[in-house]
Design a protein around this motif. Structure first.
Motif, PDB file in Angstrom:
ATOM      1  N   ARG A 158      32.227 -42.222  -2.396  1.00 44.08           N
ATOM      2  CA  ARG A 158      32.009 -42.622  -3.772  1.00 44.08           C
ATOM      3  C   ARG A 158      32.517 -44.023  -4.107  1.00 44.08           C
ATOM      4  O   ARG A 158      32.126 -44.606  -5.119  1.00 44.08           O
ATOM      5  N   VAL A 159      33.412 -44.600  -3.282  1.00 48.25           N
ATOM      6  CA  VAL A 159      34.185 -45.737  -3.755  1.00 48.25           C
ATOM      7  C   VAL A 159      33.343 -46.996  -3.908  1.00 48.25           C
ATOM      8  O   VAL A 159      33.351 -47.638  -4.965  1.00 48.25           O
ATOM      9  N   THR A 160      32.625 -47.404  -2.859  1.00 50.71           N
ATOM     10  CA  THR A 160      31.816 -48.620  -2.976  1.00 50.71           C
ATOM     11  C   THR A 160      30.833 -48.506  -4.129  1.00 50.71           C
ATOM     12  O   THR A 160      30.665 -49.433  -4.927  1.00 50.71           O
ATOM     13  N   PHE A 161      30.196 -47.360  -4.237  1.00 56.27           N
ATOM     14  CA  PHE A 161      29.177 -47.164  -5.273  1.00 56.27           C
ATOM     15  C   PHE A 161      29.800 -47.177  -6.670  1.00 56.27           C
ATOM     16  O   PHE A 161      29.397 -47.964  -7.537  1.00 56.27           O
ATOM     17  N   MET A 162      30.787 -46.347  -6.888  1.00 58.26           N
ATOM     18  CA  MET A 162      31.315 -46.162  -8.240  1.00 58.26           C
ATOM     19  C   MET A 162      32.297 -47.259  -8.625  1.00 58.26           C
ATOM     20  O   MET A 162      32.181 -47.865  -9.699  1.00 58.26           O
ATOM     21  N   LEU A 163      33.267 -47.527  -7.774  1.00 61.25           N
ATOM     22  CA  LEU A 163      34.223 -48.586  -8.076  1.00 61.25           C
ATOM     23  C   LEU A 163      33.536 -49.943  -8.062  1.00 61.25           C
ATOM     24  O   LEU A 163      33.880 -50.838  -8.847  1.00 61.25           O
ATOM     25  N   GLY A 164      32.545 -50.111  -7.164  1.00 61.02           N
ATOM     26  CA  GLY A 164      31.795 -51.367  -7.141  1.00 61.02           C
ATOM     27  C   GLY A 164      31.069 -51.622  -8.441  1.00 61.02           C
ATOM     28  O   GLY A 164      31.066 -52.753  -8.965  1.00 61.02           O
ATOM     29  N   ASN A 165      30.458 -50.592  -9.010  1.00 57.88           N
ATOM     30  CA  ASN A 165      29.802 -50.748 -10.303  1.00 57.88           C
ATOM     31  C   ASN A 165      30.809 -51.073 -11.402  1.00 57.88           C
ATOM     32  O   ASN A 165      30.534 -51.886 -12.303  1.00 57.88           O
TER      33      ASN A 165
END
Length: 803
Positions: A534-541
């Motif tokens: 989840r991190v790249t997708f959610m934290l990236g956004n």
């Protein structure tokens, strides 16, 4: 993202090879992991563990330990009896056992002493009176225990009327018309599969330090993947106000899911510190890591799959029994994942699965890379190959024909946006020379293919709430430096680096001028942790959100200074400039100073929450739902020695649709690491326990890295990574996950390659030499040891016979 889809040329940092921002510190030994931290007056803690797989605790006498010089504190389960669990609906653990132990290694008491030797001696002086209870090690025995047990002998109290106390969760879900599917199907395969349990084998053992300050505030340093969840459970179990708890996450030396929930040592260091008035550290031994476990569930699987003569799937039916070990862990979710994540990349018109997770008196299973869906993917991809062979269809062609497509919904109502699976198939097909070499290699050599899909973050948080799942704070300094305050969990996968790339891209500053500060619940926003890719997708956004809000203020201030329009101000490569006017250009730090003069101190927040329309409205429909899905295809090339059963994997071609690759080097590393882990599980790994006929039942068979079989660099095949970019409308710059999805096809691709090489099927993991040799011997005795024929050869021979 809207409007014209950006190409790689539109970016200065994103999509280009970059260094990891923590790489130098880790490679030179400057990175300080939890066990590297030494606090003034720190004590050493140890945990007394049960020697029995299942027993009632009659009494615990700690007087001998407390009287030992150098011992400062002793705690037992009575000091913190509040149950906890990473899933709020199944809180069935306590920090230390209160009334009974449920596996060999269950924590019973803990001590804090001046050194490890004294702590170990103190453990020896603790007297525990146990009443031995019946133990169960096979999940089928656990499920059948009703009527054979006294009520108190179940591993846990029954959770629901009609269930025995050895059941964690049952799931039955059905989609489409299966009766019609069976009628339409002209070719059927029915088979059983078994996936052995495996563990994470991260380099760093679990470690935690607890310190109660004089003002009653608790600080815990931990090698956790989920600082936020640990923060919540520490406060609840210890009876503290959440504002009095601080969790610090130093660099984590590997985890792969093995540190994605609270463990006994984190509660123990806190309770011991509160009692002793001094900091306390506990470092697991490697043996304790094996007993903490939370690794891959053993799966017993039965599948029935049907298709038409022209290769279109018509129905899938699955029955799955999960061996969960002693506690629930993520098991409620795992039981759903075992079925919910199978419905892509192929269109299934009708699908049913029954899954049940049983408790057993072994260490608890939990999430390991590709949580819950690696095991069924192995079985299903082998099913597809069996169908292809019966239908005289190339296995790649069969997968192409059943491609689900993009911008669609699965049979269980999960929303699929971008989908590069066909490109993945094409990439591995071409790179491996499949068309020329499949079924054409000499006896003993073979190729196998498999595909898969995986989530890019779970759409539903582990505990119900409507708050953001990820948050970021960004601060800009007049010197030109950018600081990112991130709640994200860096566990080696490159989270901190990804946030630095985003900030450098958005503000146009050099990468070395970006600082990422994370891993401290006192000064970073909440991010739910490093799990479910989840991190790249959610934290990236969330990071893009914060950066763009702040970037707009810089553009407005500079535009006002130039008497122009904000849209004309570009921040790139260390400068702010107007592409249409060469006179309008200045160093980026001057642009920051202009903005600070205009707006005051420069800072902004960003957050991300998932969309609401990505899942069905049935019970369990949120589990498996994701804002986007990655797709993967593998081809493995193997050599099988027919005399010994030794399987050598020479090469694996890995094509993975990760959306946009924010840093191709990091993505390739994740792809190779995932494929390696799948290969290891296919050929070597077994997290197994002794039975009653082989000594102490329930004792781990090989709780050390000397005995637990893992491939070294000598054993590892050549891995060729082929990045496929189907830019996703939901992802940060179009990115999706790359850390777990690339594992799934490795195992079935190897299984299918073994069949191509020697004509035998091995449907039970691992594919060890004895197991493969026995399959070969069985085929020899039946006179069936031969390489399968190519479909074209079979068809031509049938034509000749028919003529």
């Amino acid at each position: 993202m809207s409007g014209k889809r950006p190409s790689r040329d539109d970016f200065a940092v994103i999509g280009r090879p970059q260094r990891k921002i923590d790489g130098l510190a880790k490679s030179t030994g400057r990175a300080a992991y939890t066990d590297d931290i030494v606090l003034p007056g720190m004590l050493h803690g140890k945990i007394l563990r049960s020697p029995h797989p299942h027993a009632r605790i009659r009494s615990i006498d700690t007087a001998g330990a407390e009287a030992l010089p150098g011992v400062h504190a002793v705690v037992t389960g009575a000091d913190f009896p509040t149950p906890y669990g990473i899933i709020p609906w199944t809180p069935d653990e306590t920090a230390l056992a209160v009334d009974r132990v449920r596996y060999i290694g269950d924590g019973v008491a803990a001590v804090a002493a001046v050194d490890e030797d004294t702590a170990l001696e103190a453990l020896r002086r603790i007297e525990v009176d146990y009443e031995i209870l019946p133990a169960v090690f096979d999940p089928h025995d656990a499920l059948a225990a009703e009527g054979n047990y006294e009520a108190g002998d179940y591993i846990h109290p029954p959770k629901r009327e009609g269930w025995n106390g050895n059941i964690t969760k049952k799931v039955h879900l059905e989609f489409g018309d299966l009766d019609a599917g069976w009628k339409a199907g002209e070719i059927e395969v029915e088979a059983e599969y078994y996936f052995e349990g495996t563990t994470h084998a991260a380099i760093e053992p679990h470690c935690a330090i607890g310190r109660f300050d004089g003002d009653g505030r608790l600080t815990v340093w931990s090698s956790t993947q989920v600082p936020h969840y640990l923060h919540r459970e520490l406060a609840r179990v210890l009876g503290l106000h959440p504002a009095e708890v601080r969790v610090i996450q130093p660099p984590v030396g590997g985890a792969f899911g093995g540190k994605s929930e609270p463990f006994d040592l984190e509660f123990c260091v806190a309770a011991l510190s509160r009692k002793a008035g001094r900091p306390v550290k506990i470092l697991y031994t490697r043996e304790e890591v094996f007993y903490a476990h939370r690794g891959r569930h053993p799966f017993h699987m039965w599948y029935r799959t049907a298709m038409t003569r022209d290769g279109m799937l018509t129905g899938v039916d699955a029955r799955i029994v999960l061996d969960g070990g002693a506690y629930a862990s993520f098991g409620l979710v795992t039981t759903y994942y075992s079925g919910q994540l199978l419905t892509a990349p192929y269109a299934l018109p009708a699908y049913r699965f029954d899954s049940v997770r049983a408790y057993t008196n072994k260490p608890a299973c939990g999430p390991k890379r590709g949580h819950g869906s690696v095991q069924p993917r192995f079985a299903f991809e082998v099913q597809l190959d069996k169908l292809a062979e019966l239908g005289d269809i190339d296995p790649i062609e069969l997968r192409r024909r059943n491609f689900i497509g993009a911008n669609t919904r699965t049979v269980n109502e999960l929303r699929v946006t971008s989908n590069g699976f066909l490109e993945c198939l094409e990439a591995v097909e071409g790179a491996s020379g499949w068309k020329e070499r499949w079924r054409r290699l000499p006896f003993g050599r073979g190729l196998g293919v498999a595909g898969s899909t995986y989530i890019s973050g779970t759409n539903y948080p582990i505990y119900p709430n409507d708050m953001p799942q990820s948050g970021i704070q960004v601060q800009i300094d007049r010197s030109g430096r950018v600081a990112v305050f991130s709640g994200g969990s860096e566990i080696g996968q490159g989270t901190d680096s990804a946030m630095a790339y985003i900030a450098a891209e958005e503000f146009g500053v050099p990468l070395e001028h970006v600082r990422v500060y994370r891993g401290d619940t006192d000064f970073t926003p909440v991010d739910l942790g490093a799990y479910s890719s989840r991190v790249t997708f959610m934290l990236g956004n969330a990071c893009i959100d914060a950066c763009r809000k702040l970037k707009r203020r810089i553009q407005e201030a500079v535009a006002e200074h130039w008497e122009g329009e904000p849209e004309a101000v570009v921040l790139r490569e260390g400068r702010a400039f107007d592409p249409s006017d060469p006179e309008r250009s200045l160093p980026i730090r001057h642009a920051f100073q202009i903005a600070e003069t205009r707006w005051g101190t420069l800072g902004e927040t960003g957050s991300y929450n998932t969309p609401k329309d990505v899942h069905g409205q049935y019970r369990g429909g949120t589990i498996g739902a994701s804002p986007a899905y990655s797709f993967t295809a593998h081809i493995a090339e193997v050599e099988v020695d027919p005399e010994t059963g030794i399987v050598t994997v020479d090469r694996i071609w890995v094509a993975h649709d990760c959306g946009r690759a924010l840093n191709p080097v990091l993505v390739e590393g994740q792809m190779e690491g995932s494929a390696y882990m799948g290969f290891a599980e296919a050929l070597m790994e077994e997290h197994v326990f002794k039975d009653a006929d082989h000594g102490r039942a329930g004792l781990h068979n090989a709780p050390s890295l000397l005995d637990y079989r893992l491939p070294t660099s000598v054993d590892t095949p050549e891995l060729e990574s082929l990045i496929i970019e189907s830019v996703d409308p939901e992802g940060p710059y179009g990115a999706k996950e790359a850390g777990e999805g690339p594992l799934h096809p490795s195992i079935p691709a190897i299984a299918n390659a073994i069949h191509d090489a020697v004509g035998v099927r091995v449907d039970r993991l691992p594919f060890s030499p004895p197991r493969v040799w026995r399959a070969l011997e069985k085929a020899r005795e039946a006179g069936a040891l031969a390489k399968p024929a190519h479909p074209a050869d079979r068809l031509s021979s049938r034509t000749e016979v028919g003529a």
